[in-house]
Design a protein around this motif. Structure first.
Motif, mmCIF file in Angstrom:
data_model
loop_
_atom_site.group_PDB
_atom_site.id
_atom_site.type_symbol
_atom_site.label_atom_id
_atom_site.label_comp_id
_atom_site.label_asym_id
_atom_site.label_seq_id
_atom_site.Cartn_x
_atom_site.Cartn_y
_atom_site.Cartn_z
ATOM 1 N N ALA A 90 36.432 47.727 30.893
ATOM 2 C CA ALA A 90 37.846 47.697 31.265
ATOM 3 C C ALA A 90 38.010 47.640 32.782
ATOM 4 O O ALA A 90 38.845 46.891 33.293
ATOM 5 C CB ALA A 90 38.564 48.911 30.683
ATOM 6 N N ALA A 91 37.214 48.411 33.504
ATOM 7 C CA ALA A 91 37.325 48.444 34.964
ATOM 8 C C ALA A 91 37.008 47.092 35.593
ATOM 9 O O ALA A 91 37.534 46.762 36.658
ATOM 10 C CB ALA A 91 36.394 49.514 35.532
ATOM 11 N N THR A 92 36.207 46.286 34.943
ATOM 12 C CA THR A 92 35.841 44.970 35.459
ATOM 13 C C THR A 92 36.929 43.946 35.197
ATOM 14 O O THR A 92 37.283 43.158 36.078
ATOM 15 C CB THR A 92 34.532 44.476 34.798
ATOM 16 N N ILE A 93 37.479 43.945 33.995
ATOM 17 C CA ILE A 93 38.350 42.839 33.573
ATOM 18 C C ILE A 93 39.844 43.127 33.735
ATOM 19 O O ILE A 93 40.632 42.204 33.925
ATOM 20 C CB ILE A 93 38.026 42.426 32.111
ATOM 21 N N GLU A 94 40.260 44.383 33.695
ATOM 22 C CA GLU A 94 41.701 44.663 33.743
ATOM 23 C C GLU A 94 42.387 44.200 35.028
ATOM 24 O O GLU A 94 43.495 43.674 34.963
ATOM 25 C CB GLU A 94 41.978 46.138 33.456
ATOM 26 N N PRO A 95 41.763 44.329 36.206
ATOM 27 C CA PRO A 95 42.433 43.775 37.403
ATOM 28 C C PRO A 95 42.628 42.254 37.291
ATOM 29 O O PRO A 95 43.674 41.720 37.680
ATOM 30 C CB PRO A 95 41.486 44.127 38.551
ATOM 31 N N TRP A 96 41.650 41.557 36.739
ATOM 32 C CA TRP A 96 41.774 40.117 36.547
ATOM 33 C C TRP A 96 42.875 39.813 35.526
ATOM 34 O O TRP A 96 43.653 38.874 35.701
ATOM 35 C CB TRP A 96 40.435 39.526 36.085
ATOM 36 N N ILE A 97 42.947 40.603 34.464
ATOM 37 C CA ILE A 97 43.986 40.408 33.452
ATOM 38 C C ILE A 97 45.368 40.541 34.093
ATOM 39 O O ILE A 97 46.259 39.738 33.829
ATOM 40 C CB ILE A 97 43.812 41.399 32.278
ATOM 41 N N GLU A 98 45.554 41.535 34.951
ATOM 42 C CA GLU A 98 46.845 41.727 35.607
ATOM 43 C C GLU A 98 47.210 40.527 36.476
ATOM 44 O O GLU A 98 48.346 40.055 36.450
ATOM 45 C CB GLU A 98 46.835 43.011 36.448
ATOM 46 N N ARG A 99 46.252 40.029 37.257
ATOM 47 C CA ARG A 99 46.514 38.856 38.112
ATOM 48 C C ARG A 99 46.818 37.626 37.257
ATOM 49 O O ARG A 99 47.731 36.854 37.564
ATOM 50 C CB ARG A 99 45.318 38.571 39.020
ATOM 51 N N THR A 100 46.061 37.446 36.194
ATOM 52 C CA THR A 100 46.242 36.288 35.329
ATOM 53 C C THR A 100 47.565 36.380 34.590
ATOM 54 O O THR A 100 48.272 35.375 34.446
ATOM 55 C CB THR A 100 45.062 36.161 34.342
ATOM 56 N N ARG A 101 47.935 37.552 34.136
ATOM 57 C CA ARG A 101 49.222 37.742 33.464
ATOM 58 C C ARG A 101 50.357 37.352 34.413
ATOM 59 O O ARG A 101 51.275 36.635 34.035
ATOM 60 C CB ARG A 101 49.403 39.178 33.002
#
Length: 187
Positions: A54-65
């Motif tokens: 989660a710590a790896t992908i969630e920041p990317w998910i937020e930017r992509t969202r």
């Protein structure tokens, strides 16, 4: 859309990322395969596929969202933004690259035409929204319309446009798109 930070997930696979973003699994797979949109490398690979903490992908998910929401807003509003022009430029340049290859790849060409064709309506609606860019946007929207027509006429076969004509049309629009990008960056 779900909020990734509230999801309570510790791990994400392709399906979980797609679910959180509200997109197709295939799209996430393509992003990963092409290393596009800055998707981070998975923390591990399992037999079932890639695995992210989660710590790896969630920041990317937020930017992509945020990016996906911006793109959807642009298409709904019918106004010209840097995001729409950049998206059109990426799709145009992808098509040009495919047209310049020695050996044609019909399946990829079809996808590139379809992708550019999807932007016809938003581009056509944005004509006149940036002073002094009406002609450039008309030409880009016309090219996107040609791409949309080409994909509608092809039923699992090769694009119906002559590739030389299509390449000439693309190359004519490239300088205009470059100028649009520069103008929007200054605005």
């Amino acid at each position: 859309m779900n909020d990734a930070r509230v999801s309570g997930r510790r791990f994400y696979g392709i399906a979980e990322i797609a679910e959180v973003l509200g997109v197709d699994r295939q799209l996430v797979t393509v992003w990963r395969r092409r290393s596009s949109h800055g998707i981070p490398a998975p923390d591990d690979e399992l037999a079932s596929g890639p695995l992210w903490l989660a710590a790896t992908i969630e920041p990317w998910i937020e930017r992509t969202r945020a990016r996906l929401e911006d793109e959807a807003a642009v298409q709904a509003a019918g106004s010209l933004t840097p995001g729409l022009v950049k998206q059109a430029a990426r799709r145009l340049f992808r098509l040009v690259v495919l047209l310049l290859e020695e050996e044609r790849r019909p399946e990829q060409m079809q996808r590139a035409l379809h992708g550019l064709g999807q932007l016809h309506d938003p581009l056509a609606q944005a004509i006149g929204s940036l002073e002094g860019s009406k002609r450039s946007l008309q030409d880009l929207a016309t090219l996107a319309g040609m791409a949309a027509e080409a994909t509608e006429r092809t039923v699992g076969t090769r694009p119906s446009l002559q590739t030389d004509d299509l390449l000439a049309a693309c190359l004519q629009v490239v300088p205009q798109v470059t100028k649009l990008l520069a103008r929007l960056d200054r605005a």
